[in-house]
Design an enzyme around this catalytic site. Structure first.
Site, short mmCIF file in Angstrom:
data_model
loop_
_atom_site.label_atom_id
_atom_site.label_comp_id
_atom_site.label_asym_id
_atom_site.label_seq_id
_atom_site.Cartn_x
_atom_site.Cartn_y
_atom_site.Cartn_z
N ASP A 24 0.95 -1.23 -0.03
CA ASP A 24 0.11 -0.02 0.17
C ASP A 24 0.80 1.16 -0.07
O ASP A 24 1.95 1.27 0.69
CB ASP A 24 -0.89 -0.03 1.09
CG ASP A 24 -2.16 1.06 1.18
OD1 ASP A 24 -2.52 1.45 -0.08
OD2 ASP A 24 -2.64 1.30 2.21
N GLY A 27 -0.03 5.26 -4.54
CA GLY A 27 -0.44 6.46 -5.21
C GLY A 27 0.13 7.77 -4.31
O GLY A 27 0.34 8.76 -4.95
N TRP A 29 2.78 7.87 -2.76
CA TRP A 29 3.96 7.91 -3.31
C TRP A 29 4.17 8.84 -4.46
O TRP A 29 5.32 9.91 -4.52
CB TRP A 29 4.65 6.81 -3.40
CG TRP A 29 6.47 6.46 -3.58
CD1 TRP A 29 7.28 6.80 -2.94
CD2 TRP A 29 6.79 6.37 -5.05
NE1 TRP A 29 8.49 6.66 -3.42
CE2 TRP A 29 8.17 6.41 -4.69
CE3 TRP A 29 6.47 6.53 -6.16
CZ2 TRP A 29 9.12 6.56 -6.04
CZ3 TRP A 29 7.13 6.77 -7.38
CH2 TRP A 29 8.74 6.53 -7.09
N HIS A 41 2.42 3.21 -9.41
CA HIS A 41 2.35 1.69 -9.22
C HIS A 41 3.44 0.88 -9.99
O HIS A 41 3.80 -0.17 -9.67
CB HIS A 41 1.02 1.14 -10.23
CG HIS A 41 -0.08 1.60 -9.49
ND1 HIS A 41 -0.38 1.33 -8.03
CD2 HIS A 41 -1.32 2.36 -9.73
CE1 HIS A 41 -1.88 1.97 -7.58
NE2 HIS A 41 -2.09 2.60 -8.28
N SER A 69 -7.35 -5.92 -4.90
CA SER A 69 -8.40 -6.35 -3.97
C SER A 69 -9.89 -6.30 -4.80
O SER A 69 -10.03 -5.68 -5.70
CB SER A 69 -8.71 -5.56 -2.88
OG SER A 69 -9.29 -4.09 -2.92
N LEU A 135 10.88 -21.35 -4.65
CA LEU A 135 10.34 -20.20 -4.23
C LEU A 135 9.02 -20.20 -4.77
O LEU A 135 8.76 -20.34 -5.97
CB LEU A 135 11.00 -18.82 -4.41
CG LEU A 135 10.47 -17.59 -4.26
CD1 LEU A 135 10.18 -17.24 -2.77
CD2 LEU A 135 11.52 -16.43 -4.71
N ARG A 190 2.42 -4.71 6.27
CA ARG A 190 1.56 -3.55 5.33
C ARG A 190 2.40 -2.48 5.34
O ARG A 190 2.48 -1.81 6.53
CB ARG A 190 0.21 -3.13 5.93
CG ARG A 190 -0.75 -2.12 5.13
CD ARG A 190 -2.01 -2.26 5.38
NE ARG A 190 -2.73 -1.20 4.43
CZ ARG A 190 -3.99 -1.40 3.71
NH1 ARG A 190 -4.80 -2.17 4.54
NH2 ARG A 190 -4.49 -0.54 3.18
N ARG A 196 -4.78 -1.85 8.92
CA ARG A 196 -5.75 -2.91 8.85
C ARG A 196 -5.51 -3.77 7.71
O ARG A 196 -4.58 -3.68 6.95
CB ARG A 196 -7.11 -1.82 8.21
CG ARG A 196 -6.90 -1.09 7.05
CD ARG A 196 -8.13 -0.36 6.64
NE ARG A 196 -7.68 0.55 5.61
CZ ARG A 196 -7.71 2.20 5.81
NH1 ARG A 196 -8.03 2.34 6.86
NH2 ARG A 196 -7.66 2.77 4.88
N GLU A 209 1.69 -12.99 12.50
CA GLU A 209 2.11 -11.78 13.02
C GLU A 209 2.26 -10.59 12.22
O GLU A 209 2.07 -11.10 11.12
CB GLU A 209 3.64 -11.83 13.42
CG GLU A 209 4.06 -13.15 14.16
CD GLU A 209 3.57 -12.75 15.81
OE1 GLU A 209 3.61 -11.51 16.08
OE2 GLU A 209 3.30 -13.78 16.40
C1 IPE Z 1 -5.27 -2.80 -0.01
O1 IPE Z 1 -4.78 -1.34 -0.18
C2 IPE Z 1 -5.45 -3.61 -1.14
C3 IPE Z 1 -4.05 -3.95 -2.10
C4 IPE Z 1 -2.97 -3.61 -1.56
C5 IPE Z 1 -4.10 -4.50 -3.08
P1 IPE Z 1 -6.08 -0.41 -0.29
O2 IPE Z 1 -5.35 0.91 -0.76
O3 IPE Z 1 -7.19 -0.70 -1.40
O4 IPE Z 1 -6.66 -0.39 1.18
P2 IPE Z 1 -7.69 0.62 1.70
O5 IPE Z 1 -8.85 1.20 0.67
O6 IPE Z 1 -6.86 1.89 2.25
O7 IPE Z 1 -8.18 -0.11 3.01
C1 IPE Z 2 -1.23 0.03 -4.16
O1 IPE Z 2 -1.33 1.30 -3.20
C2 IPE Z 2 -2.18 -0.90 -3.62
C3 IPE Z 2 -3.02 -1.05 -4.65
C4 IPE Z 2 -4.57 -1.13 -4.75
C5 IPE Z 2 -2.68 -1.51 -5.98
P1 IPE Z 2 -2.58 2.49 -3.41
O2 IPE Z 2 -2.75 2.72 -4.96
O3 IPE Z 2 -3.72 1.87 -2.64
O4 IPE Z 2 -1.99 3.79 -3.01
P2 IPE Z 2 -2.39 4.80 -1.79
O5 IPE Z 2 -2.69 3.97 -0.65
O6 IPE Z 2 -3.56 5.30 -2.68
O7 IPE Z 2 -1.41 5.71 -1.76
MG MG Z 3 -4.17 2.26 -0.85
#
Ligand code: IPE
Ligand code: IPE
Ligand code: MG
Length: 242
Positions: A24, A27, A29, A41, A69, A135, A190, A196, A209
């Site tokens: 996560d 975006g 970054w 990405h 997701s 792996l 995470r 979360r 963990e």
């Molecule tokens: C979780 O990130 C899903 C993935 C890393 C693929 P999100 O950015 O979608 O999660 P929320 O919306 O902050 O919970």
């Molecule tokens: C990547 O991070 C997780 C994916 C869902 C691909 P995000 O795209 O959720 O980036 P943020 O959380 O908006 O910074």
């Molecule tokens: Mg995100």
């Protein structure tokens, strides 16, 4: 020899067998750099490569990556399209390295909703690496923990028919999830600051963990990967016992 290398040697049997990543922060970054989310990405894919190299060398056997997701379809069509193309880039560019590493590519999630071009590439990667054994790289794509559990219950009910309720127990339902052959993740990491699971591995996370870091996913580097592993080795896992 670095301190971590030494620990890895001494505590080899305590190393996690399976580490799962909620990637996560791509975006944010990119936003920090006044760049489009897609730039983040792409940088995120590079970070995933670094994890595979570093933890692959350490000898972790299973690495799972949450890449898309069941809720990520809510994003703009443009972003969804971009994310749907990333598996194609990964397989086109990284297949030789995966083969060299003896890495096997598998997927978690409902792939019936994935565009054909993406799915074809994903299947190509899966097929080409099917015999590799060093792996396992598990990409969670159109993955939701609730969705996986419901799909599993449906599959089990179809197989057992009237005997379903009789047969329903934790061990047997587990066999109907996406990858019953994988050990549950010992560690879920995470990035991006949120604490979360966002519907990731709800069943498998029962005794995982958890490690949360503020760093955005594209900023993940070897130093942090070392820290994560060291932190894990310091923990005391009791599984409800003493
Ligand atoms: C979780 O990130 C899903 C993935 C890393 C693929 P999100 O950015 O979608 O999660 P929320 O919306 O902050 O919970
Ligand atoms: C990547 O991070 C997780 C994916 C869902 C691909 P995000 O795209 O959720 O980036 P943020 O959380 O908006 O910074
Ligand atoms: Mg995100």
């Amino acid at each position: 020899m670095s301190q971590l290398e030494n620990r890895i040697k001494v505590e080899r049997e305590n190393l996690p067998k399976h580490i799962a990543f909620i990637m996560d922060g791509n975006g944010r970054w990119a936003q920090q750099r006044k760049m489009p989310r897609s730039f983040g990405h792409n940088a995120g894919l590079d970070a995933m490569r670094r994890v595979i190299r570093f933890y692959g060398e350490v000898g972790i056997k299973v690495l799972s990556f949450y890449a898309f997701s069941t809720e990520n379809w809510k994003r703009s069509q443009r972003e969804v399209n971009f994310l749907m193309n990333l598996p194609i880039d990964f397989i086109e560019q990284d297949l030789p390295e995966l083969m060299e590493r003896g890495a096997r590519l598998i997927y978690s999630g409902d792939l019936t909703k994935i565009p054909k071009k993406t799915l074809d590439a994903m299947r190509r990667g899966e097929k080409a690496t099917a015999q590799n054994n060093d792996l396992i790289i598990n990409i969670a794509f159109n993955y939701g923990g609730r969705d996986e559990i419901i799909r599993g219950i449906r599959a089990m009910a179809l197989e057992h028919k009237e005997g379903f309720l009789q047969a329903l127990n934790e061990e047997d339902l587990g066999k109907f999830l996406d990858h019953p052959e994988l050990p549950d993740p010992d560690l879920i990491v995470r990035t991006g600051g949120e604490q979360r699971l966002s519907n990731f591995f709800l069943w498998q996370a029962a005794y995982s963990e958890l490690f949360f870091t503020e760093e955005y996913w594209p900023d993940l580097n070897e130093e942090l990967l070392e820290k994560i592993l060291g932190d894990y080795l310091d923990r005391n896992r009791r599984f409800g016992g003493l």
